[in-house]
Write a protein that holds these residues in place. Structure first.
Motif, mmCIF file in Angstrom:
data_model
loop_
_atom_site.group_PDB
_atom_site.id
_atom_site.type_symbol
_atom_site.label_atom_id
_atom_site.label_comp_id
_atom_site.label_asym_id
_atom_site.label_seq_id
_atom_site.Cartn_x
_atom_site.Cartn_y
_atom_site.Cartn_z
ATOM 1 N N ARG A 196 0.919 -1.075 -0.066
ATOM 2 C CA ARG A 196 0.063 0.114 0.036
ATOM 3 C C ARG A 196 0.992 1.129 0.024
ATOM 4 N NH1 ARG A 196 -5.262 -1.210 1.620
ATOM 5 N NH2 ARG A 196 -5.311 -3.117 2.603
ATOM 6 N N HIS A 205 13.172 0.537 -5.499
ATOM 7 C CA HIS A 205 13.121 1.054 -4.096
ATOM 8 C C HIS A 205 14.308 0.419 -3.188
ATOM 9 C CE1 HIS A 205 9.949 3.669 -5.074
ATOM 10 N NE2 HIS A 205 9.051 2.519 -5.695
ATOM 11 N N GLU A 234 17.074 2.407 -1.095
ATOM 12 C CA GLU A 234 17.215 1.812 0.353
ATOM 13 C C GLU A 234 18.716 1.583 0.763
ATOM 14 O OE1 GLU A 234 13.923 1.964 2.520
ATOM 15 O OE2 GLU A 234 15.444 1.850 4.115
ATOM 16 N N LYS A 263 4.637 3.282 3.327
ATOM 17 C CA LYS A 263 4.834 1.975 2.492
ATOM 18 C C LYS A 263 4.465 0.953 3.471
ATOM 19 C CE LYS A 263 7.354 2.487 -1.808
ATOM 20 N NZ LYS A 263 8.118 3.951 -2.015
ATOM 21 N N HIS A 278 11.564 4.519 0.847
ATOM 22 C CA HIS A 278 12.076 3.564 -0.469
ATOM 23 C C HIS A 278 11.514 2.254 -0.259
ATOM 24 C CE1 HIS A 278 14.518 6.896 -1.578
ATOM 25 N NE2 HIS A 278 15.346 6.980 -0.645
ATOM 26 N N SER A 279 12.259 1.264 0.431
ATOM 27 C CA SER A 279 11.691 -0.169 0.098
ATOM 28 C C SER A 279 10.460 -0.398 0.863
ATOM 29 C CB SER A 279 13.019 -1.007 0.449
ATOM 30 O OG SER A 279 12.436 -2.347 0.544
ATOM 31 N N PHE A 280 9.662 -1.501 0.246
ATOM 32 C CA PHE A 280 8.470 -1.874 0.938
ATOM 33 C C PHE A 280 8.833 -2.720 2.341
ATOM 34 C CE2 PHE A 280 6.264 -1.214 -3.273
ATOM 35 C CZ PHE A 280 5.193 -0.826 -2.747
ATOM 36 N N LEU A 281 10.037 -3.359 2.164
ATOM 37 C CA LEU A 281 10.475 -4.229 3.157
ATOM 38 C C LEU A 281 11.318 -3.613 4.152
ATOM 39 C CD1 LEU A 281 11.034 -7.459 1.097
ATOM 40 C CD2 LEU A 281 8.974 -6.617 2.360
ATOM 41 N N PRO A 289 14.415 -3.294 6.167
ATOM 42 C CA PRO A 289 15.828 -4.030 6.197
ATOM 43 C C PRO A 289 15.960 -4.635 7.602
ATOM 44 C CG PRO A 289 16.020 -1.909 5.237
ATOM 45 C CD PRO A 289 14.569 -1.988 5.805
#
Lengths: 632, 203
Positions: free
Chosen positions: A179, A256, A260, B37, B62-65, B67
């Motif tokens: 989302r 992304h 990151e 996110k 940035h990332s969905f996950l 770290p």
């Protein structure tokens, strides 16, 4: 959640909702789909948003992906904008007509939305459907997040229509079920006002070999045309400094993760080239990007498709650049790409970048929590009956071939009811194969209703014609349940929520000519077991079919809850319970066992009173409260 | 905050309302003017499987996950599921655990192990987590609905200064999402919030 839509408004959306919104904003009037995680929520969102905004559309849960594609392809030929939505495995079913549609060309923009599952989290394999675009010589695009997905859908519909080629819109689970804030745009109402026209063009649309030979060169011209268009934003985006010694080319959600990783390392001077299209590849911007670098890392998810092209571009242009990625072992060629992996790859290439170290943590193994069939699931009754029947009639476990759906959970301990789960419809075809190999075991193919309509009918015809001595168990719960209860031909409802004619599997089976057909209630273990025993003996000279019919309990519960009807759970009579745990071994989540007093208990808030455990309890220790089993 | 991003890992089992909990945090973030996110597990609701949500809030995410080793907080509706996801929590991070053990069926058939509570808590101690155990179900029941345990946990989280915005945005998000049962859920949120003030952290 209901979306508040007031012109430009920022809302939290999953990728699937954003794609649905994007289709409607681009004027896609016909959308078809077959449910499959992670793509399943797009079509229902498409219907919901179209109704909320009075957009006149046609949406359909088709019987399978190939039929879905053909419907949308025909709509496109009529000049309408169309989409067809499926999971990655579904796209393998459409390759035949898809590859021909590239040769014939299309009318209105035509987009195949394909949800890849790199991990995989909910698939039997993980395939990279960008490959299909190379195979069929069509367009392949990929977004990096939900907000971008919505905009890219619109660009893709336009591009497809402009060059006359279908497009594969490849996205992944992380985007489907991620989302992000998404800005709503206006609907392209022109798309909905288009009137369908069918132009008779046999030279194109009768794609026999002589016509195909004539049209194939044209296909490559279209690709060249597309290549010129995609050499600039939004298809390719350059970020960071104009040059440097080391750069990164990336696509999809790994973009992304690259950002990151660089941010964790505290680096902001590395040029990045983000590609939103992999076929045709924007070759010039890539060459431009490579020319200024000594080393480049390619970060894409699943197959090294862009990576191998980069090798080719570097080779054919005599570039002395070092290229890293999957083919060099810097990144894994499978699975989801994560920030951690990209950090590792960057560190391998550039030792100086090591500003981030993962904390060390040694937890050991945390045992897996194994998913089960739901409390009250009718498949549990079917599996128990099949197991009991095999034991009683044949004195063996037999071989039980599973198929694709909720009933896969029956493979897990403690039930361990099926021995295989391969592809849609494979249970029956493989059962024929085992029987024809001369295997002496009893063979039972288990297939759900939606899977039967999708891909189970041709192999059943095959089994009949070739007298395969197999039992086919159709687990008919009236819904495509695993993916969130989409209607199928047996439901009596369509994607728009209107009543629809109902198809009964037994009529199809009868029509084939199969003699032994029994329809049973899987909540009735004795009746079900008897039917399977009879089927096993009737199947000596060809297939015998048992249909286990009971609506998915979750749908039934939903309805009862609306009507305000409370279920009455069963209870264990502790004086009678001997602690044999036969009930526990059904895998029902509504049962628990107390190792201190050696007795089973029923978890009242989970029990729906299906009474399967009560029927198999050897001590008759599970009792209904006031209500008789099977009454609700 | 790692690079200005707050990461929260939410875990539990299917049917405990994890998805709604992460949605509430997402809606609150938008209302507070942040980027967000979220990555959720799908397909195992009702099926007794492990579920996890990654929630990341910041000016630009940035990332969905998350770290590994960078989450500021771990919120788990079940103890073992908390331990399963501890790799995401940064050392000294906040761990809010619903004091509940949910045994899988395979534990009753002795086909899989389920570690005891002492072991689970030792995992958090080894990680030097700022650990709080709360009885979310009791508080949810007091609010009027057992199912509001997820929101109790969010109340606790909102009181512990991890979120980069005021708790009022969470309340606004709850009102928007639970149009019919907003009162019960706001009460659950408040009870969780209060619980955070009186809790003794185990470290």
């Amino acid at each position: 959640m209901k979306l508040i839509e007031m012109g430009k408004y920022r809302v939290l959306m999953t990728g699937n909702e954003a794609i649905a919104r994007g289709l409607l904003e681009s004027g896609v009037k016909v959308a078809t789909a077959y449910p499959g995680t992670p793509s399943s929520e797009i079509l229902s969102a498409y219907v919901r948003i179209s109704k909320e905004n009075n957009l006149s559309v046609y949406a359909e849960w088709a019987v399978n992906e190939k039929v879905a594609f053909e419907i949308s392809y025909a709509a496109s030929l009529c000049g309408l904008r169309a989409a067809v939505i499926m999971k990655h495995l579904g796209t393998h079913w459409i390759l035949d007509p898809l590859s021909v549609s590239a040769v014939t060309g299309i009318g209105g923009g035509l987009v195949v939305i394909s949800a890849d599952d790199p991990a995989p989290l909910s698939s039997q394999s993980s395939t990279d459907t960008r490959n299909h675009a190379k195979l069929a010589h069509i367009i392949a695009v990929e977004p990096s997040d939900p907000a971008e997905a919505k905009e890219l859908v619109k660009e893709t519909v336009n591009l497809s229509e402009k060059v006359g080629l279908p497009a594969i819109f490849r996205y992944t689970d992380r985007i489907a079920h991620g989302r992000t804030p998404v800005d709503l745009g206006d609907f392209n109402t022109n798309g909905y006002r288009r009137l369908p026209t069918f132009k008779k063009e046999p030279d194109k649309l009768v794609s026999i070999a002589p016509n195909a030979r004539k049209n194939i060169p044209n296909l490559f011209k279209k690709l060249e045309k597309a290549k010129k268009i995609v050499s600039r934003p939004p298809w390719v985006i350059k970020e960071g400094p104009p040059d440097g010694e080391f750069g990164i080319i990336t696509s999809g959600s790994p973009y992304h993760d690259v950002k990151e990783a660089l941010s964790l390392m505290g680096i902001d001077d590395i040029p990045i080239l983000k590609l939103l299209i992999s076929n045709p590849l924007p070759e010039e911007p890539i060459l431009d990007f490579l020319s200024n670098l000594n080393e480049v890392l390619i970060a894409e998810e699943l197959d090294p498709i862009i990576e191998l092209e980069v090798f080719r571009i570097a080779l054919s242009n005599d570039l002395s650049i070092k290229i890293y990625g999957k083919s060099t072992g810097h990144l894994r060629p499978y699975g989801e790409l994560t920030t951690d992996q990209i950090l590792h790859a960057i560190h391998l290439i550039k030792k100086k970048y090591s500003g981030y170290v993962l904390p060390e943590l040694n937890v050991g193994d945390v045992p897996r929590r194994i998913p089960q069939l739901c409390a009250g699931c009718s498949h549990r009754g079917a599996y128990i009956s099949i197991k009991n029947a095999l034991k009683k009639a044949c004195g063996e476990r037999g071989i039980v071939l599973g198929d694709r759906g909720c009933y896969n959970q029956g493979a897990n301990p403690p039930l361990r009811a099926i021995d295989t789960a391969i592809a849609m419809g494979s249970s029956i075809g493989m059962a024929v194969g085992l029987a024809k190999s001369g295997l002496q075991n009893s063979i039972i193919a288990v297939i759900g209703d939606s899977t039967f309509f999708h891909a189970g009918i041709p192999p059943l015809i095959d089994a009949y014609v070739h007298k395969a001595p197999i039992v086919v168990a159709i687990l008919d719960n009236s819904w495509t349940s695993m993916t969130g209860h989409q209607p199928n031909p047996g439901t009596g409802k369509n994607a728009m929520g209107e009543p629809a004619p109902k198809v009964f599997p037994e009529r199809i089976v009868e029509g084939i000519g199969i003699q032994f057909i029994k329809v049973v209630d899987p909540y009735n273990i004795a009746e079900s077991e008897k039917a399977v025993i009879e089927a096993l003996s009737a199947a000596k000279n060809g297939p015998a079919v048992v249909i286990f019919r009971r609506e998915c309990v979750l749908q039934e519960l939903r309805r009862l809850r609306k009507e305000g009807i409370r279920l009455k759970p069963l209870k264990v009579n502790l004086a009678k319970c001997t602690g044999c745990r036969i009930c526990i071994r059904t895998g029902c989540p509504a049962l628990e066992f107390n190792f201190f007093d050696n007795k089973a208990r029923i978890i009242e808030e989970k029990c729906v009173g299906c009474s399967i455990c009560a029927q198999i309890c050897p001590s008759n220790a599970i009792e209904s409260n006031e209500r008789e089993a099977g009454l609700w | 905050m790692v690079n200005g991003v707050v990461s929260i890992i939410l875990s539990g089992i299917g049917g405990q309302g994890l998805r709604i909990a992460s949605q509430i945090l997402g809606e609150a973030s938008i209302r507070a003017g942040f980027d967000v996110k979220i990555r959720e597990s799908h397909g195992l609701a009702q099926r007794e499987g492990s579920v996890v949500s990654h929630v990341r809030i910041g000016k630009e995410v940035h990332s969905f996950l998350i770290p590994e080793g960078t989450a500021q907080a771990l919120v788990s509706l079940e103890l073992l599921e908390g331990a399963r996801n501890i790799k995401y929590l940064k050392p000294n991070g906040l761990a809010v655990l619903n004091d509940k053990l949910l045994y899988p069926v395979s534990y009753y058939t002795r086909e899989t192990a389920y570690p005891d509570k002492k072991w689970i808590l030792s995992v958090f101690k080894q990680h030097r987590a700022k650990l709080a155990l709360i009885n979310a179900e009791a508080l949810a029941k007091r609010a009027g609905d057992l199912r509001a345990s997820n929101v109790v946990m969010l109340g606790f989280l909102a009181a512990s200064n991890v979120l980069p915005f005021s708790p009022k945005f969470v309340v606004e998000a709850i009102k928007a999402i639970f149009s019919y049962s907003a009162d019960v859920n706001i009460k659950a949120f408040e009870l969780g919030f209060e619980a955070a003030r009186s809790v003794d952290y185990e470290t």
